[in-house]
Design a protein around this motif. Structure first.
Motif, mmCIF file in Angstrom:
data_model
loop_
_atom_site.group_PDB
_atom_site.id
_atom_site.type_symbol
_atom_site.label_atom_id
_atom_site.label_comp_id
_atom_site.label_asym_id
_atom_site.label_seq_id
_atom_site.Cartn_x
_atom_site.Cartn_y
_atom_site.Cartn_z
ATOM 1 N N GLN A 18 10.322 -12.660 5.264
ATOM 2 C CA GLN A 18 11.302 -11.893 6.035
ATOM 3 C C GLN A 18 11.742 -10.619 5.321
ATOM 4 O O GLN A 18 12.091 -9.639 5.962
ATOM 5 N N SER A 19 11.769 -10.657 3.990
ATOM 6 C CA SER A 19 12.130 -9.468 3.206
ATOM 7 C C SER A 19 11.185 -9.377 2.016
ATOM 8 O O SER A 19 10.511 -10.348 1.665
ATOM 9 N N GLU A 20 11.158 -8.178 1.400
ATOM 10 C CA GLU A 20 10.147 -7.939 0.368
ATOM 11 C C GLU A 20 10.613 -6.833 -0.564
ATOM 12 O O GLU A 20 11.318 -5.917 -0.153
ATOM 13 N N ILE A 21 10.191 -6.943 -1.817
ATOM 14 C CA ILE A 21 10.367 -5.859 -2.774
ATOM 15 C C ILE A 21 9.026 -5.646 -3.471
ATOM 16 O O ILE A 21 8.351 -6.618 -3.832
ATOM 17 N N VAL A 22 8.642 -4.386 -3.595
ATOM 18 C CA VAL A 22 7.370 -4.040 -4.230
ATOM 19 C C VAL A 22 7.636 -2.949 -5.257
ATOM 20 O O VAL A 22 8.249 -1.927 -4.943
ATOM 21 N N ILE A 23 7.192 -3.188 -6.494
ATOM 22 C CA ILE A 23 7.402 -2.259 -7.604
ATOM 23 C C ILE A 23 6.043 -1.801 -8.112
ATOM 24 O O ILE A 23 5.208 -2.635 -8.487
ATOM 25 N N PRO A 24 5.809 -0.479 -8.138
ATOM 26 C CA PRO A 24 4.529 -0.001 -8.674
ATOM 27 C C PRO A 24 4.464 -0.214 -10.186
ATOM 28 O O PRO A 24 5.475 -0.121 -10.890
ATOM 29 N N ILE A 25 3.269 -0.506 -10.684
ATOM 30 C CA ILE A 25 3.032 -0.665 -12.115
ATOM 31 C C ILE A 25 2.294 0.584 -12.578
ATOM 32 O O ILE A 25 1.157 0.821 -12.170
ATOM 33 N N ILE A 73 -1.578 1.191 -11.926
ATOM 34 C CA ILE A 73 -2.384 0.009 -12.224
ATOM 35 C C ILE A 73 -2.385 -0.942 -11.033
ATOM 36 O O ILE A 73 -3.373 -1.583 -10.728
ATOM 37 N N GLY A 74 -1.241 -1.042 -10.382
ATOM 38 C CA GLY A 74 -1.080 -1.969 -9.270
ATOM 39 C C GLY A 74 0.363 -2.048 -8.859
ATOM 40 O O GLY A 74 1.156 -1.138 -9.147
ATOM 41 N N VAL A 75 0.719 -3.164 -8.202
ATOM 42 C CA VAL A 75 2.099 -3.384 -7.782
ATOM 43 C C VAL A 75 2.490 -4.839 -8.021
ATOM 44 O O VAL A 75 1.636 -5.734 -7.988
ATOM 45 N N GLY A 130 0.804 -1.217 0.000
ATOM 46 C CA GLY A 130 0.000 0.000 0.000
ATOM 47 C C GLY A 130 0.836 1.265 0.000
ATOM 48 O O GLY A 130 0.474 2.261 -0.635
ATOM 49 N N THR A 131 1.982 1.230 0.685
ATOM 50 C CA THR A 131 2.882 2.389 0.706
ATOM 51 C C THR A 131 3.547 2.585 -0.648
ATOM 52 O O THR A 131 3.618 3.700 -1.160
ATOM 53 N N SER A 132 4.018 1.495 -1.247
ATOM 54 C CA SER A 132 4.626 1.575 -2.581
ATOM 55 C C SER A 132 3.635 2.147 -3.582
ATOM 56 O O SER A 132 3.976 3.011 -4.397
ATOM 57 N N ALA A 133 2.390 1.674 -3.511
ATOM 58 C CA ALA A 133 1.356 2.152 -4.437
ATOM 59 C C ALA A 133 1.061 3.633 -4.201
ATOM 60 O O ALA A 133 1.011 4.416 -5.149
ATOM 61 N N ALA A 134 0.886 4.023 -2.951
ATOM 62 C CA ALA A 134 0.537 5.407 -2.629
ATOM 63 C C ALA A 134 1.641 6.379 -3.029
ATOM 64 O O ALA A 134 1.374 7.486 -3.506
ATOM 65 N N GLU A 135 2.890 5.935 -2.849
ATOM 66 C CA GLU A 135 4.030 6.801 -3.152
ATOM 67 C C GLU A 135 4.543 6.621 -4.577
ATOM 68 O O GLU A 135 5.447 7.337 -5.008
ATOM 69 N N LYS A 136 4.008 5.634 -5.283
ATOM 70 C CA LYS A 136 4.426 5.325 -6.655
ATOM 71 C C LYS A 136 5.941 5.180 -6.770
ATOM 72 O O LYS A 136 6.582 5.727 -7.660
#
Length: 159
Positions: free
Chosen positions: A113-120, A127-129, A85-91
């Protein structure tokens, strides 16, 4: 398909092969769900030490679960909440070395334990992440960030 696991090149060279595979898989296809499904499956096969690969798509004021590979996941995530949600909100891409240190982290899978999120983003619209989780801390690095952002750029053209 070329078996990237047998290829002995650098991490970046392997990602370049996956980018070519993605382009070949989705060329000429306009169905969003089909393209996202194949993209998730391709990354799940390619990436080592991951336990979840998938997409959340914008719906209203939040994100809703899209095609994925892995354990059942949270269905809805408000914009601005958790890593997705943060990645999406901040693009912007978020690379989180330890999800337990991220304020407001949403624990869908206790093994993560770890994560990477890329906005689309397509035509300036979110559009999403793309969300990828690992059972290992510090799993993702700057090469992952850069190459997964390119992966999403290729994918976005077909959504």
């Amino acid at each position: 398909m070329f078996n990237v696991e047998l290829y002995k090149g650098s991490k970046e060279e392997k990602y370049r092969l996956v980018l070519k595979q993605l382009a070949a898989l989705i060329e000429g296809e306009t169905n969003r769900i089909a393209n996202l499904s194949n993209a998730a499956a391709l990354l799940n096969q390619f990436l080592e030490n991951v336990n979840w690969v998938g997409f959340y798509l914008v719906e209203g004021n939040g994100l809703v679960l899209g095609p994925f590979q892995g354990m059942p996941a949270c269905i809805r995530i408000p914009l601005g909440r958790g890593v997705c949600g943060t990645s999406a909100a901040e693009k912007r891409t978020l690379l989180v070395e330890d999800v337990h240190q991220f304020p407001g982290h949403i624990a869908c899978d206790a093994a993560s334990q770890s994560e990477i999120v890329i906005p689309i983003i397509k035509d300036s619209d979110l559009i999403g992440v793309l969300d990828i989780d690992s059972p290992n801390k510090n799993r993702f690095d700057e090469t992952d960030r850069r190459m997964l952002e390119k992966f999403v750029e290729v994918l976005a053209k077909h959504l």
